[in-house]
Design an enzyme around this catalytic site. Structure first.
Site, PDB file in Angstrom:
ATOM      1  N   SER A 137     112.924  70.326  20.774  1.00 51.18           N
ATOM      2  CA  SER A 137     114.368  70.091  20.886  1.00 51.18           C
ATOM      3  C   SER A 137     115.029  71.439  21.139  1.00 51.18           C
ATOM      4  O   SER A 137     114.436  72.492  20.856  1.00 51.18           O
ATOM      5  CB  SER A 137     114.868  69.516  19.556  1.00 51.18           C
ATOM      6  OG  SER A 137     116.271  69.583  19.474  1.00 51.18           O
ATOM      7  N   TYR A 150     115.935  69.913  10.009  1.00 52.20           N
ATOM      8  CA  TYR A 150     115.458  69.440  11.321  1.00 52.20           C
ATOM      9  C   TYR A 150     115.092  70.643  12.201  1.00 52.20           C
ATOM     10  O   TYR A 150     114.028  70.680  12.821  1.00 52.20           O
ATOM     11  CB  TYR A 150     116.548  68.590  11.974  1.00 52.20           C
ATOM     12  CG  TYR A 150     116.180  68.044  13.342  1.00 52.20           C
ATOM     13  CD1 TYR A 150     115.187  67.087  13.489  1.00 52.20           C
ATOM     14  CD2 TYR A 150     116.840  68.491  14.484  1.00 52.20           C
ATOM     15  CE1 TYR A 150     114.863  66.584  14.747  1.00 52.20           C
ATOM     16  CE2 TYR A 150     116.518  67.994  15.748  1.00 52.20           C
ATOM     17  CZ  TYR A 150     115.533  67.036  15.865  1.00 52.20           C
ATOM     18  OH  TYR A 150     115.206  66.540  17.109  1.00 52.20           O
TER      19      TYR A 150
HETATM   20  P1  NDP Z   1     114.145  57.452  17.646  1.00 55.22           P
HETATM   21  O1  NDP Z   1     114.586  57.361  16.243  1.00 55.22           O
HETATM   22  O2  NDP Z   1     114.636  56.467  18.639  1.00 55.22           O
HETATM   23  O3  NDP Z   1     112.554  57.453  17.735  1.00 55.22           O
HETATM   24  C1  NDP Z   1     111.758  58.076  16.773  1.00 55.22           C
HETATM   25  C2  NDP Z   1     110.402  57.434  16.801  1.00 55.22           C
HETATM   26  O4  NDP Z   1     109.567  58.096  15.842  1.00 55.22           O
HETATM   27  C3  NDP Z   1     110.464  55.956  16.393  1.00 55.22           C
HETATM   28  O5  NDP Z   1     109.534  55.241  17.169  1.00 55.22           O
HETATM   29  C4  NDP Z   1     110.000  56.005  14.948  1.00 55.22           C
HETATM   30  O6  NDP Z   1     109.376  54.818  14.509  1.00 55.22           O
HETATM   31  C5  NDP Z   1     108.968  57.101  15.038  1.00 55.22           C
HETATM   32  N1  NDP Z   1     108.581  57.595  13.712  1.00 55.22           N
HETATM   33  C6  NDP Z   1     109.396  58.032  12.708  1.00 55.22           C
HETATM   34  N2  NDP Z   1     108.655  58.327  11.634  1.00 55.22           N
HETATM   35  C7  NDP Z   1     107.358  58.082  11.967  1.00 55.22           C
HETATM   36  C8  NDP Z   1     106.130  58.180  11.282  1.00 55.22           C
HETATM   37  N3  NDP Z   1     106.044  58.604   9.998  1.00 55.22           N
HETATM   38  N4  NDP Z   1     104.990  57.827  11.930  1.00 55.22           N
HETATM   39  C9  NDP Z   1     105.039  57.380  13.198  1.00 55.22           C
HETATM   40  N5  NDP Z   1     106.176  57.237  13.901  1.00 55.22           N
HETATM   41  C10 NDP Z   1     107.322  57.594  13.286  1.00 55.22           C
HETATM   42  O7  NDP Z   1     114.536  58.934  18.084  1.00 55.22           O
HETATM   43  P2  NDP Z   1     114.362  59.766  19.429  1.00 55.22           P
HETATM   44  O8  NDP Z   1     113.805  58.940  20.514  1.00 55.22           O
HETATM   45  O9  NDP Z   1     115.618  60.468  19.616  1.00 55.22           O
HETATM   46  O10 NDP Z   1     113.292  60.854  18.939  1.00 55.22           O
HETATM   47  C11 NDP Z   1     112.038  61.049  19.523  1.00 55.22           C
HETATM   48  C12 NDP Z   1     111.711  62.519  19.471  1.00 55.22           C
HETATM   49  O11 NDP Z   1     112.640  63.228  20.280  1.00 55.22           O
HETATM   50  C13 NDP Z   1     111.816  63.141  18.077  1.00 55.22           C
HETATM   51  O12 NDP Z   1     110.742  64.034  17.875  1.00 55.22           O
HETATM   52  C14 NDP Z   1     113.133  63.885  18.127  1.00 55.22           C
HETATM   53  O13 NDP Z   1     113.171  64.965  17.243  1.00 55.22           O
HETATM   54  C15 NDP Z   1     113.142  64.333  19.574  1.00 55.22           C
HETATM   55  N6  NDP Z   1     114.447  64.715  20.095  1.00 55.22           N
HETATM   56  C16 NDP Z   1     115.493  63.826  20.103  1.00 55.22           C
HETATM   57  C17 NDP Z   1     116.725  64.205  20.601  1.00 55.22           C
HETATM   58  C18 NDP Z   1     117.909  63.292  20.586  1.00 55.22           C
HETATM   59  O14 NDP Z   1     119.044  63.773  20.804  1.00 55.22           O
HETATM   60  N7  NDP Z   1     117.739  61.988  20.396  1.00 55.22           N
HETATM   61  C19 NDP Z   1     116.941  65.565  21.146  1.00 55.22           C
HETATM   62  C20 NDP Z   1     115.782  66.398  21.069  1.00 55.22           C
HETATM   63  C21 NDP Z   1     114.583  65.979  20.585  1.00 55.22           C
HETATM   64  P3  NDP Z   1     110.147  53.748  13.552  1.00 55.22           P
HETATM   65  O15 NDP Z   1     110.989  52.912  14.474  1.00 55.22           O
HETATM   66  O16 NDP Z   1     109.013  53.000  12.934  1.00 55.22           O
HETATM   67  O17 NDP Z   1     110.944  54.532  12.569  1.00 55.22           O
END
Ligand code: NDP
Length: 283
Positions: A137, A150
């Site tokens: 990020s 974070y």
């Molecule tokens: P979402 O919340 O939409 O997606 C997160 C995903 O991670 C979900 O599928 C969630 O599953 C899964 N997850 C959470 N905890 C676990 C776990 N213990 N084991 C396995 N899976 C898990 O968020 P984003 O799509 O935004 O995030 C995806 C990535 O992108 C992250 O690493 C985030 O830090 C990064 N990111 C996001 C940004 C943003 O602005 N959105 C910007 C920069 C980076 P479940 O549904 O089961 O909780």
């Protein structure tokens, strides 16, 4: 790449960036293994009509990661074209008030999780000279108030990618950081809930000291959940990272991310003053 089938594992594909990436790769003809934590999310991905195989995987649970890796090994003959370490959460709250258990959860999912997953899949990546994407990020380059936990997780992830890039060089395994700015996904609503949730055990008087800062953070999150870039942009960047003949080590993308890059190049006292001015309210 030696793997003709081009199998790719994407963690955290239930929603947001991971889901969009799974759809894009499936449309591009990759063999997609999308990991989720709940059966209903697996059902929904399969119901998309795209050829997506699903795996139940929790990045904090070593046995679930091992089981998923065994399944992929059996299905692919042990060759993996790409691993996208995408799963992650965002814990928000001023560090003084943040229960240590919340910090541990943040680091376990965002830092230890990708290491746990990568360790299990590395033999398959080595067999195919595959590539690894680490979903970092802009927060992995620039830490802001209220999201210190974070940012710490993403700074750590960047260090892990920097280490692995060199350690794995001899096998031709590329390790690539994708660094999006604010993206429209459910993470913003989830982190707002977590802020409230994670503050529950905290001393209300201490939380009150940070009220204005928390409000600035919450309004930033509300804005990002509406005005952030679409998930497809990040998915396309992951595709580029896994397929470009000479991929970059880092892909920074998103609106206004360069402002943050410039901010971090300023003398530190000036940088801090700008952030203080931007986040200081009456509290
Ligand atoms: P979402 O919340 O939409 O997606 C997160 C995903 O991670 C979900 O599928 C969630 O599953 C899964 N997850 C959470 N905890 C676990 C776990 N213990 N084991 C396995 N899976 C898990 O968020 P984003 O799509 O935004 O995030 C995806 C990535 O992108 C992250 O690493 C985030 O830090 C990064 N990111 C996001 C940004 C943003 O602005 N959105 C910007 C920069 C980076 P479940 O549904 O089961 O909780």
């Amino acid at each position: 790449m030696e793997n003709e089938e081009r199998a790719v594992v994407i963690t955290g594909a239930s929603t947001g960036i991971g889901e969009a990436t799974a759809y894009l790769f499936a449309r591009q003809g990759f063999r997609v293994f999308a990991t989720v934590r709940r059966d209903q999310d697996a059902d929904r991905l399969r119901a998309s009509g795209l050829p997506i195989e699903t795996l139940l995987l929790d990045v904090t649970d070593t046995s679930s990661v091992s089981r998923a890796a065994l399944k992929v090994r059996a299905a692919t003959g042990g060759k993996l074209f790409g691993l996208v370490n995408n799963a992650g959460i965002a814990v928000a709250g001023p560090l003084e008030c943040l229960p240590i258990a919340e910090l541990e959860k943040q680091l376990d999912i965002n830092v230890v999780g990708p290491v746990r997953v990568t360790q299990e899949f590395l033999p398959m990546l080595r067999a195919a000279r595959g590539r690894i994407v680490m979903m970092s990020s802009i927060a992995g380059r620039s830490a802001l108030p209220v999201v210190g936990a974070y940012s710490a997780s993403k700074f750590a992830l960047e260090a892990i990618a920097d280490t692995w890039r060199v350690e794995l060089y001899r096998w031709g395994i590329q390790v690539i950081l994708v660094e999006p700015g604010a993206t429209r996904t459910p993470i913003w609503d989830k982190s707002a809930t977590l802020t409230t949730g994670s503050m529950e055990g905290a001393d209300p008087e201490r939380v009150e000291l940070y009220r204005s800062l928390i409000e600035v953070g919450s309004s930033f999150a509300r804005k990002a959940s509406v005005e952030g870039m679409p998930v497809e942009e990040v998915a396309r960047t992951v595709l580029k990272a896994l397929t470009a003949p000479r991929p970059r080590a880092r892909y920074l993308l998103g609106r206004r991310v360069w402002q943050r890059v410039v901010l971090e190049k300023l003398p530190v006292r000036l940088r801090d003053w700008i952030l203080f001015r931007g986040s200081a309210g009456k509290g």
